[in-house]
Motif scaffolding. Sequence first.
Motif, short mmCIF file in Angstrom:
data_model
loop_
_atom_site.label_atom_id
_atom_site.label_comp_id
_atom_site.label_asym_id
_atom_site.label_seq_id
_atom_site.Cartn_x
_atom_site.Cartn_y
_atom_site.Cartn_z
N LYS A 164 -13.80 -23.13 -22.96
CA LYS A 164 -12.25 -22.84 -22.73
C LYS A 164 -12.47 -22.61 -21.19
O LYS A 164 -13.39 -21.72 -20.65
N PRO A 165 -11.59 -23.09 -20.47
CA PRO A 165 -11.95 -22.95 -18.85
C PRO A 165 -11.54 -21.43 -18.35
O PRO A 165 -10.74 -20.94 -18.89
N LYS A 166 -12.06 -21.06 -17.50
CA LYS A 166 -12.08 -19.54 -17.10
C LYS A 166 -10.96 -19.74 -15.84
O LYS A 166 -10.61 -20.81 -15.19
N GLY A 167 -10.35 -18.49 -15.59
CA GLY A 167 -9.63 -18.42 -14.62
C GLY A 167 -8.24 -18.39 -14.81
O GLY A 167 -7.84 -18.72 -16.16
N ARG A 168 -7.36 -18.15 -13.99
CA ARG A 168 -5.66 -18.31 -14.34
C ARG A 168 -5.39 -19.61 -14.39
O ARG A 168 -5.67 -20.66 -13.78
N PRO A 169 -4.52 -20.07 -15.71
CA PRO A 169 -3.97 -21.55 -15.78
C PRO A 169 -3.33 -21.76 -14.65
O PRO A 169 -2.63 -21.17 -14.16
#
Length: 146
Positions: free
Chosen positions: A57-62
Amino acid sequence: MVRGKVMDPDLVKAVFRLYRREGTCRKVAEIFDKSHVWANKILHNYDEQTGKPKIVKPKGRPRKTTAAQDQGTIAFMQQNPQLSTAEVASTVQIAPRTLQRRLKEQIKKKKEQKLPKKAHRDPAVGESPQPTLPGPPTMANEEWSS
């Protein structure tokens, strides 16, 4: 996808086989002359059957906009070059700063596409070598002898 360098699937499968046989990450790491953390990350981040990275799952704000929306916005701006960024942003219903960031990303992508690869300096390839400049006088040169 795993962040960083992706390992060779055959190497990943070998790590899994050794782990099943040896039982600990430390023993596997000793065989490969790596740290136990290296072995542990492979065991946790890669699929045993395929040897490929697991989906992470990508980190940071979508992102607020999708790639399709970005392309549509860029096309809209090209059709209406007289509009300001704020006017375009209000039309497509995104924040002006978001639009500015997307434009900056687009410019960066175009620059990366246009950059040529480094040319060879080998005369056999077809390009002439760089001219040699005369250097400072050395003790071997006659200029220093008195």
